[in-house]
Design a protein around this motif. Structure first.
Motif, PDB file in Angstrom:
ATOM      1  N   VAL A 195     -98.452 -59.496 -80.379  1.00 35.83           N
ATOM      2  CA  VAL A 195     -98.707 -60.410 -81.666  1.00 35.83           C
ATOM      3  C   VAL A 195     -98.496 -61.784 -82.073  1.00 35.83           C
ATOM      4  CG1 VAL A 195     -98.395 -59.729 -84.042  1.00 35.83           C
ATOM      5  CG2 VAL A 195     -98.456 -57.873 -82.503  1.00 35.83           C
ATOM      6  N   ASN A 196     -97.168 -61.865 -81.335  1.00 37.24           N
ATOM      7  CA  ASN A 196     -96.760 -63.366 -81.408  1.00 37.24           C
ATOM      8  C   ASN A 196     -96.927 -64.154 -82.767  1.00 37.24           C
ATOM      9  OD1 ASN A 196     -95.849 -65.824 -80.137  1.00 37.24           O
ATOM     10  ND2 ASN A 196     -97.795 -66.546 -79.578  1.00 37.24           N
ATOM     11  N   LYS A 197     -96.434 -63.205 -83.771  1.00 33.87           N
ATOM     12  CA  LYS A 197     -96.220 -63.832 -85.229  1.00 33.87           C
ATOM     13  C   LYS A 197     -97.530 -63.958 -85.778  1.00 33.87           C
ATOM     14  CE  LYS A 197     -91.474 -63.647 -85.083  1.00 33.87           C
ATOM     15  NZ  LYS A 197     -90.961 -62.960 -86.032  1.00 33.87           N
ATOM     16  N   ARG A 198     -98.537 -63.518 -85.125  1.00 32.71           N
ATOM     17  CA  ARG A 198     -99.805 -63.346 -86.064  1.00 32.71           C
ATOM     18  C   ARG A 198     -99.873 -62.789 -87.388  1.00 32.71           C
ATOM     19  NH1 ARG A 198    -104.287 -62.028 -81.725  1.00 32.71           N
ATOM     20  NH2 ARG A 198    -102.371 -60.890 -80.459  1.00 32.71           N
ATOM     21  N   VAL A 199     -99.034 -61.390 -87.514  1.00 30.34           N
ATOM     22  CA  VAL A 199     -98.793 -60.833 -88.470  1.00 30.34           C
ATOM     23  C   VAL A 199     -97.359 -60.187 -88.331  1.00 30.34           C
ATOM     24  CG1 VAL A 199    -101.350 -60.234 -88.834  1.00 30.34           C
ATOM     25  CG2 VAL A 199     -99.679 -58.578 -87.508  1.00 30.34           C
ATOM     26  N   PRO A 200     -96.624 -59.839 -89.309  1.00 26.14           N
ATOM     27  CA  PRO A 200     -95.380 -58.950 -89.356  1.00 26.14           C
ATOM     28  C   PRO A 200     -95.517 -57.773 -88.403  1.00 26.14           C
ATOM     29  CG  PRO A 200     -95.879 -59.964 -91.579  1.00 26.14           C
ATOM     30  CD  PRO A 200     -97.075 -59.913 -90.804  1.00 26.14           C
ATOM     31  N   VAL A 201     -94.492 -57.401 -87.755  1.00 29.58           N
ATOM     32  CA  VAL A 201     -94.356 -56.376 -86.805  1.00 29.58           C
ATOM     33  C   VAL A 201     -93.102 -55.651 -87.471  1.00 29.58           C
ATOM     34  CG1 VAL A 201     -93.800 -55.256 -84.633  1.00 29.58           C
ATOM     35  CG2 VAL A 201     -95.501 -57.417 -84.472  1.00 29.58           C
ATOM     36  N   LEU A 202     -93.376 -54.075 -87.726  1.00 27.41           N
ATOM     37  CA  LEU A 202     -92.212 -53.572 -88.364  1.00 27.41           C
ATOM     38  C   LEU A 202     -92.121 -52.429 -87.317  1.00 27.41           C
ATOM     39  CD1 LEU A 202     -93.811 -54.717 -90.937  1.00 27.41           C
ATOM     40  CD2 LEU A 202     -92.947 -52.579 -92.022  1.00 27.41           C
ATOM     41  N   VAL A 203     -90.805 -51.904 -87.030  1.00 28.06           N
ATOM     42  CA  VAL A 203     -90.509 -50.949 -85.949  1.00 28.06           C
ATOM     43  C   VAL A 203     -89.806 -49.779 -86.597  1.00 28.06           C
ATOM     44  CG1 VAL A 203     -89.047 -50.889 -83.901  1.00 28.06           C
ATOM     45  CG2 VAL A 203     -90.313 -52.937 -84.158  1.00 28.06           C
ATOM     46  N   GLY A 204     -90.241 -48.403 -86.143  1.00 33.78           N
ATOM     47  CA  GLY A 204     -89.517 -47.514 -86.641  1.00 33.78           C
ATOM     48  C   GLY A 204     -88.426 -47.317 -85.667  1.00 33.78           C
ATOM     49  N   ILE A 205     -87.213 -46.975 -86.568  1.00 30.34           N
ATOM     50  CA  ILE A 205     -85.973 -46.687 -85.919  1.00 30.34           C
ATOM     51  C   ILE A 205     -85.221 -45.354 -86.190  1.00 30.34           C
ATOM     52  CG2 ILE A 205     -85.513 -49.214 -85.746  1.00 30.34           C
ATOM     53  CD1 ILE A 205     -83.444 -48.732 -88.085  1.00 30.34           C
ATOM     54  N   THR A 206     -86.208 -44.702 -86.670  1.00 27.26           N
ATOM     55  CA  THR A 206     -85.749 -43.158 -87.037  1.00 27.26           C
ATOM     56  C   THR A 206     -85.373 -42.518 -86.036  1.00 27.26           C
ATOM     57  OG1 THR A 206     -87.086 -42.862 -89.177  1.00 27.26           O
ATOM     58  CG2 THR A 206     -86.157 -41.020 -88.195  1.00 27.26           C
ATOM     59  N   ASP A 207     -83.961 -41.830 -85.973  1.00 26.73           N
ATOM     60  CA  ASP A 207     -83.522 -41.030 -85.014  1.00 26.73           C
ATOM     61  C   ASP A 207     -82.246 -40.190 -85.466  1.00 26.73           C
ATOM     62  OD1 ASP A 207     -81.824 -40.423 -82.414  1.00 26.73           O
ATOM     63  OD2 ASP A 207     -83.195 -41.695 -81.626  1.00 26.73           O
ATOM     64  N   THR A 208     -81.861 -39.118 -84.620  1.00 27.85           N
ATOM     65  CA  THR A 208     -80.977 -38.236 -85.147  1.00 27.85           C
ATOM     66  C   THR A 208     -79.853 -38.885 -84.982  1.00 27.85           C
ATOM     67  OG1 THR A 208     -81.024 -36.841 -83.238  1.00 27.85           O
ATOM     68  CG2 THR A 208     -82.434 -36.118 -85.094  1.00 27.85           C
ATOM     69  N   VAL A 209     -79.701 -39.888 -84.228  1.00 27.11           N
ATOM     70  CA  VAL A 209     -78.455 -40.552 -83.560  1.00 27.11           C
ATOM     71  C   VAL A 209     -78.207 -41.684 -84.214  1.00 27.11           C
ATOM     72  CG1 VAL A 209     -76.903 -41.096 -81.613  1.00 27.11           C
ATOM     73  CG2 VAL A 209     -78.573 -39.145 -81.434  1.00 27.11           C
ATOM     74  N   TYR A 210     -77.149 -42.071 -84.936  1.00 25.41           N
ATOM     75  CA  TYR A 210     -77.010 -43.277 -85.654  1.00 25.41           C
ATOM     76  C   TYR A 210     -76.928 -44.454 -84.918  1.00 25.41           C
ATOM     77  CZ  TYR A 210     -74.787 -46.699 -88.877  1.00 25.41           C
ATOM     78  OH  TYR A 210     -74.434 -47.952 -89.536  1.00 25.41           O
ATOM     79  N   SER A 211     -76.245 -44.537 -83.738  1.00 28.67           N
ATOM     80  CA  SER A 211     -76.083 -45.777 -82.864  1.00 28.67           C
ATOM     81  C   SER A 211     -77.233 -45.616 -82.099  1.00 28.67           C
ATOM     82  CB  SER A 211     -75.198 -45.427 -81.539  1.00 28.67           C
ATOM     83  OG  SER A 211     -75.428 -44.267 -80.909  1.00 28.67           O
ATOM     84  N   GLU A 212     -78.372 -44.875 -81.839  1.00 32.38           N
ATOM     85  CA  GLU A 212     -79.730 -45.351 -81.321  1.00 32.38           C
ATOM     86  C   GLU A 212     -80.448 -46.006 -82.315  1.00 32.38           C
ATOM     87  OE1 GLU A 212     -80.415 -45.167 -78.288  1.00 32.38           O
ATOM     88  OE2 GLU A 212     -79.009 -43.695 -77.453  1.00 32.38           O
ATOM     89  N   SER A 213     -80.394 -45.630 -83.609  1.00 29.69           N
ATOM     90  CA  SER A 213     -81.165 -46.382 -84.634  1.00 29.69           C
ATOM     91  C   SER A 213     -80.840 -47.921 -84.697  1.00 29.69           C
ATOM     92  CB  SER A 213     -80.902 -45.862 -85.832  1.00 29.69           C
ATOM     93  OG  SER A 213     -81.789 -44.523 -86.153  1.00 29.69           O
ATOM     94  N   VAL A 214     -79.449 -47.986 -84.568  1.00 34.66           N
ATOM     95  CA  VAL A 214     -78.778 -49.443 -84.624  1.00 34.66           C
ATOM     96  C   VAL A 214     -79.541 -50.145 -83.287  1.00 34.66           C
ATOM     97  CG1 VAL A 214     -76.988 -50.823 -84.520  1.00 34.66           C
ATOM     98  CG2 VAL A 214     -77.144 -49.005 -85.907  1.00 34.66           C
ATOM     99  N   ALA A 215     -79.261 -49.516 -82.234  1.00 37.24           N
ATOM    100  CA  ALA A 215     -79.625 -50.345 -80.848  1.00 37.24           C
ATOM    101  C   ALA A 215     -80.990 -50.725 -80.860  1.00 37.24           C
ATOM    102  CB  ALA A 215     -79.385 -49.177 -79.765  1.00 37.24           C
ATOM    103  N   LEU A 216     -82.062 -49.699 -81.334  1.00 37.65           N
ATOM    104  CA  LEU A 216     -83.296 -49.970 -81.248  1.00 37.65           C
ATOM    105  C   LEU A 216     -83.858 -50.990 -82.344  1.00 37.65           C
ATOM    106  CD1 LEU A 216     -86.128 -49.396 -80.168  1.00 37.65           C
ATOM    107  CD2 LEU A 216     -86.540 -47.616 -82.046  1.00 37.65           C
ATOM    108  N   ALA A 217     -82.873 -51.167 -83.485  1.00 37.99           N
ATOM    109  CA  ALA A 217     -83.175 -52.016 -84.432  1.00 37.99           C
ATOM    110  C   ALA A 217     -82.952 -53.594 -83.707  1.00 37.99           C
ATOM    111  CB  ALA A 217     -82.442 -51.884 -85.689  1.00 37.99           C
ATOM    112  N   LYS A 218     -81.765 -53.616 -83.164  1.00 36.82           N
ATOM    113  CA  LYS A 218     -81.150 -54.759 -82.317  1.00 36.82           C
ATOM    114  C   LYS A 218     -82.424 -55.264 -81.359  1.00 36.82           C
ATOM    115  CE  LYS A 218     -76.308 -54.361 -83.351  1.00 36.82           C
ATOM    116  NZ  LYS A 218     -74.957 -54.036 -82.824  1.00 36.82           N
ATOM    117  N   LYS A 219     -82.785 -54.280 -80.531  1.00 39.57           N
ATOM    118  CA  LYS A 219     -83.829 -54.653 -79.588  1.00 39.57           C
ATOM    119  C   LYS A 219     -85.171 -55.092 -80.418  1.00 39.57           C
ATOM    120  CE  LYS A 219     -86.788 -54.145 -76.075  1.00 39.57           C
ATOM    121  NZ  LYS A 219     -86.333 -54.759 -74.676  1.00 39.57           N
TER     122      LYS A 219
END
Length: 300
Positions: A70-94
């Motif tokens: 996409v290279n900033k042509r439009v905003p990219v939103l990423v779903g981080i829903t998980d049953t594990v708190y730390s996995e949601s945070v890790a994916l958000a940081k990614k």
């Protein structure tokens, strides 16, 4: 995001070759197909993207490939829903490292949280997130309904940018809108595309429409017509959306039929593979034949 997000933000299908491999060529073609329709953003790893059924390696690959392409042509939103708190945070940081613009979080499923627990969970989460957060009300999948008062409370947090509501409940939509009528920056995006026209006409900011994987310009045109108050065009295009809902999405017998239908259409259009994560499977020949006939008859 430099400005509050509005418009059509398709929940991008995740093309797969098998249980644990991304259809890389298909994913690239799909992203370009969607962008060519004039959409206002992309949402990867949502429900339509089968995120809860994907391995973490595939989720990570989807994020990196989407942001790079996409290279900033439009905003990219990423779903981080998980049953594990730390996995949601890790994916958000990614997501942040890859250049995504925001993340989307539904309540963790399996053990159902009460509203006070949910509020505390999101309060803790935003402290660890490097990106703005969209709340995701998806009671059909999470078993938790995010109450309007909960949304109002969480909207006061600096990093909470909006709500994606997939409840299909317009009374809920109106209650949330009324509670946040003085918060001009808070975005309301609806999931069910059948409610896109109505919600935008009544003050919503756009839709996360699964059908925009197949026919992105249709949903962009409908959004633009509703936003401008062009009722005649809104009615005409809304009817096309309802026709898709009443035909293509009705093929098959189970709750997975929507995913199978969208992936089948994309495969018949020559865009990507139609493998579906287990426990589901792609449509068999009989259903594919029905989809092909419907696709031939649709005037989109």
């Amino acid at each position: 995001m430099k400005v509050p997000l509005s418009g059509i933000v398709p929940p991008v299908v995740t093309p797969l070759l098998n249980r644990d491999s991304l259809d890389e060529e298909g994913f690239e073609k799909l992203v370009e197909h969607i962008l060519a329709g004039g959409v206002h953003g992309l949402f990867v790893l949502g429900t339509t993207g089968e995120a809860p059924s994907l391995g973490y390696n595939v989720r990570s690959e989807v994020v990196s490939r989407a942001c790079r392409q996409v290279n900033k042509r439009v905003p990219v939103l990423v779903g981080i829903t998980d049953t594990v708190y730390s996995e949601s945070v890790a994916l958000a940081k990614k997501a942040a490292d890859c250049g995504a613009d925001a993340v989307v979080l539904a309540p963790p499923y399996y053990f159902s949280a009460g509203q006070p627990e949910l509020i505390e969970y999101v309060q803790h989460m935003v402290e660890d997130l490097p990106l703005p957060l969209f709340l995701y009300n998806m009671p059909g999948c999470t078993k938790i309904h995010m109450d309007p008062e909960t949304v109002r409370h969480l909207a006061q947090l600096d990093k909470v940018a909006g709500l994606k509501d997939s409840s299909g409940n317009m009374v809920y939509f109106h209650k949330c809108r009324e509670l946040l009528k003085d918060n001009d920056d808070f975005r309301f995006l609806v999931g069910p595309e059948e409610l896109l026209a109505e919600s935008v006409l009544l003050g919503g900011h756009g839709g996360v429409c699964g059908g925009a994987n197949m026919f992105p310009q249709l949903y962009v045109d409908l959004y633009n017509a509703a936003k401008s108050g062009d009722l005649a065009t809104t009615r005409r295009l809304h009817q096309k959306v309802i026709e898709i809902s009443n035909t293509v999405y009705r093929v098959g017998k189970h709750g997975s039929s929507f995913l199978k239908s969208v992936k089948t259409v994309l495969n018949l259009m020559g865009i990507c593979n139609d493998f579906v994560s287990e426990p589901f499977h792609r449509f068999r020949t009989s259903e594919r034949d029905i989809i092909q006939k419907l696709l031939d008859s649709l005037e989109v």
